[in-house]
Design an enzyme around this catalytic site. Structure first.
Site, PDB file in Angstrom:
ATOM      1  N   LYS A 178       0.898  -1.165   0.000  1.00 31.55           N
ATOM      2  CA  LYS A 178       0.000   0.000   0.000  1.00 31.55           C
ATOM      3  C   LYS A 178       0.930   1.206   0.000  1.00 31.55           C
ATOM      4  O   LYS A 178       1.417   1.640   1.035  1.00 31.55           O
ATOM      5  CB  LYS A 178      -0.860  -0.011   1.265  1.00 31.55           C
ATOM      6  CG  LYS A 178      -2.178   0.766   1.182  1.00 31.55           C
ATOM      7  CD  LYS A 178      -2.090   2.215   0.790  1.00 31.55           C
ATOM      8  CE  LYS A 178      -1.798   3.170   1.910  1.00 31.55           C
ATOM      9  NZ  LYS A 178      -1.511   4.544   1.435  1.00 31.55           N
ATOM     10  N   GLU A 253       9.050   2.134  11.168  1.00 31.92           N
ATOM     11  CA  GLU A 253      10.124   3.093  10.850  1.00 31.92           C
ATOM     12  C   GLU A 253       9.456   4.459  10.856  1.00 31.92           C
ATOM     13  O   GLU A 253       8.740   4.797   9.915  1.00 31.92           O
ATOM     14  CB  GLU A 253      10.722   2.801   9.473  1.00 31.92           C
ATOM     15  CG  GLU A 253      11.252   1.391   9.280  1.00 31.92           C
ATOM     16  CD  GLU A 253      12.555   1.134   9.999  1.00 31.92           C
ATOM     17  OE1 GLU A 253      13.248   2.112  10.342  1.00 31.92           O
ATOM     18  OE2 GLU A 253      12.876  -0.045  10.245  1.00 31.92           O
ATOM     19  N   CYS A 287      13.561  11.585   7.231  1.00 26.45           N
ATOM     20  CA  CYS A 287      13.258  11.189   8.622  1.00 26.45           C
ATOM     21  C   CYS A 287      14.476  11.316   9.514  1.00 26.45           C
ATOM     22  O   CYS A 287      14.357  11.668  10.686  1.00 26.45           O
ATOM     23  CB  CYS A 287      12.736   9.761   8.642  1.00 26.45           C
ATOM     24  SG  CYS A 287      13.781   8.637   7.722  1.00 26.45           S
ATOM     25  N   GLU A 387       8.748  17.127  14.906  1.00 30.13           N
ATOM     26  CA  GLU A 387       9.335  16.928  13.581  1.00 30.13           C
ATOM     27  C   GLU A 387       8.704  17.946  12.620  1.00 30.13           C
ATOM     28  O   GLU A 387       7.484  17.933  12.414  1.00 30.13           O
ATOM     29  CB  GLU A 387       9.037  15.501  13.115  1.00 30.13           C
ATOM     30  CG  GLU A 387       9.732  15.144  11.826  1.00 30.13           C
ATOM     31  CD  GLU A 387       9.413  13.726  11.362  1.00 30.13           C
ATOM     32  OE1 GLU A 387       8.230  13.342  11.370  1.00 30.13           O
ATOM     33  OE2 GLU A 387      10.361  13.014  10.985  1.00 30.13           O
TER      34      GLU A 387
END
Ligand code: NAD
Length: 480
Positions: A178, A253, A287, A387
């Protein structure tokens, strides 16, 4: 919003289930927007829960035979996929540059060549891996975990797919992918290649769609044995909650807020410049970006001067212009998010050294953000804790080595980090005390064979190299 001309618009209308392209059940589609031009450049089907269920049924039916297929045959399929993907490498780089906005030259290396090569790399790793071990009177074997769902984000779209589907197939698992709805075209290219080489039916399936519909149906499905998820901590938490109902393995992750500690004996010019470059890599949409730069209090002014000059050297603009260093944010939503963080930093009292929330001059169209640096940042400020996912660096002063380590670890995240010191032993000592999965010492380059993954809320999985293969295996002990 403008729509690209017919020949430029990639309009996909099918899902890939059980070795066949199947017309999407719903006529609803998801638009893919070029963030530099604001044009719609592709459309993918908005998948349904029923399509997700059909894909799981196909993967489940294919598992027995695929897992029993000799290893050399499975890795042979990966090599065929690698060869065909290599033929489409330039197209992949172009598509990702259009969808994500990373400058084309960088895309060629990072977004296309690297992940395409890694498909073959996983074939080699799987061929050379040790799957059995004698322990006393036991034979311990490593076996494929089963039906694996891969859910992936947009910032390195092919890289993140490869890190999952290739080791999963090599391990003997069957897969449902997906992909991100924001940058899905490389998933379509990969699936076209998989169909072209003729991988046995059901071994690999693709369902496009949104996280809440397709992603959640897959994560909750009782016949799925594992979900390998890369994306935000928020979505990872939701996937874990759903997967917990049937005790699936979940490999996460997730996000990061990684620190770069520049110690008093470091080469400041080198460390600060490298720190800026990494913080701005892929317009800060990485990331593991080192977005908190920790410097000795008495040398902050020196670091700020170097950071300002370096940040202002980054040319913002069209990713297809060879002189561009910084493309746009991936979407208008992301641009707005980053702008609001910049405003928040100013409100909370950080010093704006360069950049800011306004549209960069000369780029009236496109979701661009000025390369931004804050100084005098305290670690409890929002811009140091959350973030941002944009080209925004926070410079945080520290008192001494212990204080630097305390600040570095004072975050819910633990994905990556850096240490800079002329004394490598000292740097290593500091690195060992940092609670994160990857630490670069004095700019040590990325190593594709090293494990990549997070501590704390950055996740629990490890990708790449032999560690990335092990994720998809489980242990069985046979006693004699
Ligand atoms: P996202 O969480 O919005 O989406 C990632 C994927 O999850 C997409 O395919 C999305 O459709 C799906 N998803 C969203 N909600 C879901 C739900 N409720 N159930 C199931 N699936 C769902 O993340 P994004 O914006 O695409 O990517 C950016 C994030 O990814 C950042 O936080 C970044 O740090 C993280 N990231 C982490 C790594 C890593 O290796 N640790 C790598 C790249 C990106």
């Amino acid at each position: 919003m403008a729509v690209a001309s017919q020949e430029k618009l990639r309009a996909y209308t099918q899902q890939y289930i059980n070795g066949e392209w199947a017309d999407a059940e719903s006529s609803e589609t998801l638009d893919v927007v070029n963030p530099s031009t604001e044009e719609v450049i592709a459309r993918v089907p908005q998948g349904t829960a029923d399509e997700a269920n059909r894909a799981v049924a196909a993967a489940k039916a294919a598992f027995d035979s695929w897992s029993q297929t000799p290893l050399a045959e499975r890795t042979g399929w990966l090599r065929k996929i690698h060869a065909k993907m290599a033929e489409r490498q330039e197209e992949i780089a172009t598509v990702i540059s259009q969808e994500v906005g990373m400058p084309l030259g960088l895309c060629r290396i990072v977004q296309a060549a690297g992940p395409v090569k890694e498909i073959e790399g996983f074939a080699d790793i799987a061929d050379n891996f040790t799957y059995e071990e004698k322990i006393g009177n036991s034979l311990v074997v490593k076996e494929p975990i089963g039906v694996v769902v891969c859910i992936t984000p947009w910032n390195f779209p092919l890289n993140q797919i490869v890190a999952k589907f290739a080791p999963a197939l090599a391990a003997g698992c069957t897969v449902i992918l997906k992909p991100t709805e924001v940058a899905p075209t490389t998933a379509m290219i990969l699936t076209e290649v998989i169909h072209e080489v003729g991988l046995p039916k059901g071994v690999f399936n693709l369902v496009n769609g949104t996280g809440p519909v397709v992603g959640e149906a897959l994560a909750a499905h009782p016949d799925v044995d594992m979900v390998s998820f890369t994306g935000s901590t928020r979505a990872g938490r939701r996937v874990s909650e759903l997967a917990a109902q049937t005790i699936k393995r979940v490999s996460l992750e997730l996000g990061g807020k990684s620190p770069s500690i520049i110690l008093d004996d470091a080469d400041f010019a080198k460390a600060v410049k490298a720190g800026i470059s990494f913080a701005y890599f892929n317009s800060g949409q990485t990331c593991s970006a080192h977005t908190r730069m920790l410097v000795p209090k008495e040398r902050q002014a020196e670091a700020v001067a170097i950071a300002k000059a370096k940040a202002e050297s980054f040319k913002v603009g069209d990713p297809f212009d060879e002189t561009t260093r910084l493309g746009p944010m991936v979407s208008s939503v992301q641009q707005e998010r980053v702008r609001s963080y910049i405003k928040k930093g100013q409100e909370e009292g950080a010093t704006l050294v360069t950049g800011g929330a306004e549209q960069p001059e000369g780029n009236e169209k496109g979701y661009f953000i000025k390369p931004t640096v804050f100084a005098d940042v305290r670690n409890d400020m929002t811009i140091a804790q959350e973030e941002i996912f944009g080209p925004v660096l926070s410079i945080i002063p520290f008192e001494d080595e212990d204080d630097a380590i305390r600040i570095a670890n004072d975050t819910v995240y633990g994905l990556a980090g850096a240490v800079w010191s002329q004394d490598e032993e000292r740097a290593k000592r500091v690195a060992r005390r940092m609670r994160a999965g990857q630490i670069d010492i004095n700019g040590g380059p990325y190593n594709i064979e090293a494990p990549f993954g997070g501590y704390k809320q950055s996740g629990n999985g490890r990708e790449h190299g032999k560690y990335g293969l092990e994720e998809f295996l489980q242990l069985k002990a046979m006693q004699f």
